[in-house]
Every structure is written in structure tokens, then in C-alpha cells.
Write a protein that holds these residues in place. Sequence first.
Motif, short mmCIF file in Angstrom:
data_model
loop_
_atom_site.label_atom_id
_atom_site.label_comp_id
_atom_site.label_asym_id
_atom_site.label_seq_id
_atom_site.Cartn_x
_atom_site.Cartn_y
_atom_site.Cartn_z
N GLY A 40 10.68 12.53 2.26
CA GLY A 40 10.36 12.04 3.60
C GLY A 40 10.83 10.60 3.74
N LYS A 41 9.96 9.75 4.23
CA LYS A 41 10.32 8.34 4.42
C LYS A 41 9.70 7.48 3.33
CE LYS A 41 10.97 8.90 9.38
NZ LYS A 41 10.50 8.60 10.75
N ILE A 42 10.47 6.50 2.91
CA ILE A 42 10.01 5.54 1.91
C ILE A 42 9.44 4.34 2.66
CG2 ILE A 42 10.64 4.16 -0.10
CD1 ILE A 42 11.12 7.14 -0.50
N VAL A 43 8.19 4.01 2.41
CA VAL A 43 7.53 2.93 3.15
C VAL A 43 6.92 1.93 2.17
CG1 VAL A 43 7.04 4.44 5.11
CG2 VAL A 43 5.32 4.19 3.31
N ALA A 44 6.74 0.70 2.65
CA ALA A 44 6.08 -0.34 1.84
C ALA A 44 5.35 -1.28 2.78
CB ALA A 44 7.10 -1.08 1.00
N PRO A 45 4.33 -0.79 3.48
CA PRO A 45 3.60 -1.65 4.42
C PRO A 45 2.68 -2.63 3.69
CG PRO A 45 2.52 0.47 4.26
CD PRO A 45 3.77 0.56 3.43
N ASP A 46 2.09 -3.54 4.47
CA ASP A 46 1.10 -4.46 3.90
C ASP A 46 -0.17 -3.69 3.52
OD1 ASP A 46 2.83 -6.57 4.28
OD2 ASP A 46 1.98 -7.12 6.22
N LEU A 47 -0.50 -2.65 4.30
CA LEU A 47 -1.70 -1.86 4.05
C LEU A 47 -1.39 -0.38 4.25
CD1 LEU A 47 -4.78 -1.51 3.60
CD2 LEU A 47 -5.09 -1.94 6.05
N TYR A 48 -1.70 0.44 3.25
CA TYR A 48 -1.50 1.89 3.33
C TYR A 48 -2.84 2.55 3.06
CZ TYR A 48 0.73 6.46 2.68
OH TYR A 48 1.12 7.78 2.82
N ILE A 49 -3.34 3.32 4.03
CA ILE A 49 -4.61 4.00 3.89
C ILE A 49 -4.34 5.50 3.77
CG2 ILE A 49 -6.88 4.44 4.91
CD1 ILE A 49 -6.61 1.82 6.43
N ALA A 50 -4.66 6.07 2.62
CA ALA A 50 -4.41 7.49 2.34
C ALA A 50 -5.72 8.26 2.48
CB ALA A 50 -3.84 7.66 0.94
N CYS A 51 -5.77 9.16 3.45
CA CYS A 51 -6.99 9.92 3.74
C CYS A 51 -6.79 11.39 3.34
CB CYS A 51 -7.34 9.83 5.21
SG CYS A 51 -7.53 8.15 5.84
N GLY A 52 -7.53 11.84 2.35
CA GLY A 52 -7.43 13.24 1.96
C GLY A 52 -6.10 13.59 1.34
N ILE A 53 -5.46 12.62 0.68
CA ILE A 53 -4.17 12.84 0.00
C ILE A 53 -4.43 12.79 -1.50
CG2 ILE A 53 -1.90 11.86 -0.45
CD1 ILE A 53 -1.87 10.85 2.43
N SER A 54 -4.05 13.85 -2.21
CA SER A 54 -4.33 13.92 -3.64
C SER A 54 -3.47 12.95 -4.44
CB SER A 54 -4.11 15.35 -4.15
OG SER A 54 -2.74 15.72 -4.00
N GLY A 55 -2.24 12.72 -3.97
CA GLY A 55 -1.37 11.78 -4.66
C GLY A 55 -0.37 12.43 -5.59
N ALA A 56 0.26 13.51 -5.13
CA ALA A 56 1.30 14.14 -5.93
C ALA A 56 2.45 13.16 -6.13
CB ALA A 56 1.81 15.40 -5.21
#
Length: 310
Positions: free
Chosen positions: A247-263
Motif C-alpha cells: 500500500g502506501k508508505i507513511v511516516a507521520p508525526d502521530l500514527y494511531i493503529a486501532c484494531g490492527i494486529s501488526g503483521a
Amino acid sequence: MTALVIAEHDNASLKAATLNTVTAAAACGGEVHVLVAGENAGAAAQAAAQIAGVAKVLHAEGASLKDGLAENLAAQVLAVAGDYSHILFPATASGKNVAPRVAAKLDVAQISDITKVDAPDTFERPIYAGNAIATVQSGDAVKVITVRGTGFDAAAASGGSAAVETVAAVSDSGKSSFVGRELSKSDRPELTAAKVIVSGGRALGSSEKFNEVLTPLADKLGAAIGASRAAVDAGYAANDLQVGQTGKIVAPDLYIACGISGAIQHLAGMKDSKVIVAINKDEEAPIFSVADYGLVADLFDAVPELVKAL
């Protein structure tokens, strides 16, 4: 040594990835020139001339370059390539479309997705979904490179005073034609340029819940909305919201992951974020291994509480 950056633009203004690519080009040593190829792209050329560290802007103006067709843009790059030791493209859809054509015509190996310049001939790039870093040394006379924007700080968009030189535009190759473009319109920031991103995973359960839970939080934070591949594959979110290796490669100041296991696939796309917040009820979820702040909780309770607190 002189490096040439191929600017990405919409004929009116430069795309943010161009600024990151200029920083990478400056690290290669020598002068940095920028090629702005388009139609009625004078404003974009002037914007490129203002970038700090840019010594010269090449402005190619012609109808064949209006829509950024890969065949025509590659030909335009090749027309000026003889003067340069390094030719750098942003590692975007457009850059990945044009760079291989240029490398093939020059009979050199493309160096893809670099995140660091160690020396003018030595570069670092992630492999195996970012789990290892390869150091690549090139003996080619011309280095054709795509630059991962998240690996380099953006050059200052003002402060420069480069000369703008007009170069002849190439004629239309006739190999392709522009038919149309469907653009998604949103009041939210573009995902790859957003300072704050709120992302959701398969745990949200449906597209209705995806929007119902994440939208209020994104609205409060002025954030872009992203999604894991699992959420996209399940139909909860549109393809253009996918964050990750494919998908897209991102590097924001803040990343909030909701319900993402983290594969691994997802982590490859966001682990360079400056601050990562993970909300997941599975305390063993891999996302917590890269998170700066982790909340083990049901997202359907935690996210509305967070919205209320904001």
C-alpha cells in the motif's frame, strides 16, 4: 558530479515527495538540478527554483508532457541525462513507472527505494518488508534511483534562487494516450503527506463500523484515515487507504493503529512514524512491539472515550 531530480507535480504546484528527493540528491554530493516537465507548468518550475539547495531548474514545456505519460516523460529525461551522474525519482506510482524505462535505456541497474546515502555510489534500501537493510554499491556511470520519501527530511520549499532554463520538449511517442483520471476527493489530508493518521484493521468488523468509529477521532485530530490490508481486503475501506508494503508508505508525526494486529506487511509501511499509538485487546499483538504507547482495550470502548476526552 551533478544530480538530477525529476519533479512530481500537477502542472501548478510540486508534490511533497519532490522535496524529500532533493534532500537525497544533495546527499549524493555535487550540484542538484530539478527537471519540471509538463504543460503550462511555469508555476511548478518557479516553485522548484525556490527549493533550498537547488542550483538549476530545467523546464520542459509541451503538450506531450501534460499528463505525465511514462513513455514521454522517460524520453524527456533521457534527452538531458548525459550531463548527470545521478538521476533521482520519488518512489511514487509515477516515479516507479518512469525510472525503470530510463534505467533500461541507459543500460544501468536501477537502485530502488533508497532510505540513506552512504556515499555517492553507495546506498541503503530496505528488503524483506523492512526487516533487513541492504547496502548497495553501484559501479554504473549513471545511477538511476528511486527515493523513499519517509527516509529523508523534506528540503525547505523556500530560500533558494535557482536559475530556470528552458529545454526543448520531446515529441509525443505515440505509444500511449491519456484517456481519463478518476481522483478521490476528500477534505482530509493526503495519506502520504498527513502529519496525523488514524488507521483501522479487520477488528472493526464492517465498513459501517470502520467509518463510525474512526471518523470522529480523525475529525478531532485533523487526521487522514488509513487501513490495514486485511481491512481493505474485507471491503471495510477503499484501496487507496491501505498502509503497508503493498500500500502506501507513511511516516507521520502521530500514527494511531486501532484494531490492527501488526503483521509484517503493515509494519513495513508505518514503522518510521515518529510516535505510534496502538489500541488492541490482544496484548500479544505484534503492533505493540513497535508502538511508543500501547492500550490493551476494546477499541469500541477506547476510541469513543478518546474522542470525548479530546
